[in-house]
Design a protein around this motif. Structure first.
Motif, mmCIF file in Angstrom:
data_model
loop_
_atom_site.group_PDB
_atom_site.id
_atom_site.type_symbol
_atom_site.label_atom_id
_atom_site.label_comp_id
_atom_site.label_asym_id
_atom_site.label_seq_id
_atom_site.Cartn_x
_atom_site.Cartn_y
_atom_site.Cartn_z
ATOM 1 N N GLN A 152 -2.880 2.395 -3.355
ATOM 2 C CA GLN A 152 -4.296 2.257 -3.037
ATOM 3 C C GLN A 152 -5.041 3.593 -3.081
ATOM 4 O OE1 GLN A 152 -5.067 -1.086 -2.751
ATOM 5 N NE2 GLN A 152 -2.877 -1.100 -3.215
ATOM 6 N N HIS A 204 -8.837 4.244 -4.884
ATOM 7 C CA HIS A 204 -9.993 4.655 -4.093
ATOM 8 C C HIS A 204 -10.395 6.107 -4.311
ATOM 9 C CE1 HIS A 204 -10.400 1.063 -1.432
ATOM 10 N NE2 HIS A 204 -9.131 0.903 -1.766
ATOM 11 N N TYR A 241 -5.244 2.880 2.346
ATOM 12 C CA TYR A 241 -6.267 1.845 2.232
ATOM 13 C C TYR A 241 -5.671 0.444 2.221
ATOM 14 C CZ TYR A 241 -9.073 5.852 0.733
ATOM 15 O OH TYR A 241 -9.714 7.073 0.671
ATOM 16 N N THR A 245 -11.132 -1.401 4.544
ATOM 17 C CA THR A 245 -10.405 -0.144 4.389
ATOM 18 C C THR A 245 -9.524 0.186 5.584
ATOM 19 O OG1 THR A 245 -12.021 0.828 2.881
ATOM 20 C CG2 THR A 245 -10.701 2.360 4.178
ATOM 21 N N TRP A 248 -8.584 8.989 3.820
ATOM 22 C CA TRP A 248 -8.322 7.779 4.606
ATOM 23 C C TRP A 248 -8.143 8.127 6.081
ATOM 24 C CZ3 TRP A 248 -4.867 5.872 8.052
ATOM 25 C CH2 TRP A 248 -4.967 4.503 8.352
ATOM 26 N N CYS A 256 -10.389 6.518 9.017
ATOM 27 C CA CYS A 256 -9.803 5.444 9.823
ATOM 28 C C CYS A 256 -9.222 5.873 11.163
ATOM 29 C CB CYS A 256 -8.742 4.707 9.000
ATOM 30 S SG CYS A 256 -9.435 3.869 7.551
#
Length: 289
Positions: A58, A62, A178, A184, A220, A224
């Protein structure tokens, strides 16, 4: 996994189930005699409703990658690294002698995803790399909205291979990236994501005496977890960046341990460099924590 390949495989599977003999222009191979494409354990897309997502599958989708001609380093930087790979069910049975000849001296093998998927080639890959003389390790692809960090840690440890301080077995690794299925950050707040990672990490440590290496990208992790910096003192960092350098690291880590610098090359699966000389790689596979 390549999207066109996935779509063609879905078409082929549906054709097999409908009893079709030939699909022109798709290139479908008929199932082997006695093989049911809906239940065959080698068909990873159908196992317990979970797919086989590789470390970094992923990330490139992205974050992209620099042009190949930019993937250059100084001679001094290359001399201070050890080449390695990471593989999953997508590689099938790996020719480990060829991987060794291509320069791989360590390899991470995907073991599990969520609480249902197990790599059907894990034994061949995990034991085969070890028997070839490589330092090997196992990793888990996290699905934080699927179940708790503790539950996924237990599933991983139960199916991830025996960890020991033998100088040949790397710490367990947790793949945080992701969401391949939707939002996400898996619908979790930054605080909830940090707690999920902490629960996974603490459970793995309680059962193996090793804190897991964390595989994640800076982008990421920042989005996150709120760029949480509390794991750098306990969990080694495995960072993917398909460019000319590692780039900015997530908060809390002063250095990276492994750099996944490309998703294809002369070694099987993804291409990696360990940040240090070979004796430091052995030390990582020896220390209990």
């Amino acid at each position: 996994m390549n999207v066109n390949f996935r779509l063609s495989r879905m078409v082929c599977r549906n054709a097999w189930m409908a009893g079709a003999i030939l699909l022109l222009g798709v290139g479908c191979a008929a199932p082997a005699e006695g093989q049911d494409p809906e239940t065959d354990t080698q068909n990873d897309d159908l196992r317990a409703g979970s797919e086989d997502h590789t470390a970094g599958s992923q990330i490139r989708l992205h974050e992209g990658a620099d042009a190949p001609e930019m993937l250059t380093e100084s001679a001094d930087a290359v001399a201070a690294t050890v080449l390695g790979c990471d593989v999953s069910g997508h590689q099938g049975n790996v020719n480990w002698a060829a991987a060794w000849n291509a320069g791989a001296r360590f390899c991470y093998v995907k073991a599990t995803e969520g609480t249902s998927y197990r790599n059907p080639y894990f034994a061949q890959q995990y034991n085969g790399s070890y028997n070839q003389g490589m330092i090997r390790g196992a990793y888990h692809f996290a699905l934080p909205n699927n179940s708790s960090g503790t539950a996924q840690a237990d599933f991983f440890v139960d199916h991830g291979g025996g960890w020991s301080s033998d100088g040949k077995t790397l710490p367990p690794a947790l793949d945080m990236e992701y969401n391949p299925y939707g939002a996400t950050c898996y619908g979790l707040s930054a605080a909830s994501m940090v707690q999920w990672v902490r629960d996974f990490s603490n459970r793995v440590h309680a059962r193996t005496r090793k804190y897991p290496m964390i595989y994640t990208s800076t982008s990421w992790w920042s989005q996150c977890t709120g760029n949480n910096g509390s794991f750098g003192s306990t969990n080694p960092l495995w960072i993917p960046r398909y460019g000319s350098s590692v780039g900015t690291l997530p908060a809390g880590w002063g250095f990276h341990t492994i750099w996944q610098y490309a998703d294809s090359g002369s070694m099987p699966g993804d291409q990696n460099r360990f940040n240090g000389a070979y004796d430091r790689l052995q030390a990582l596979a020896t220390n209990p924590d």
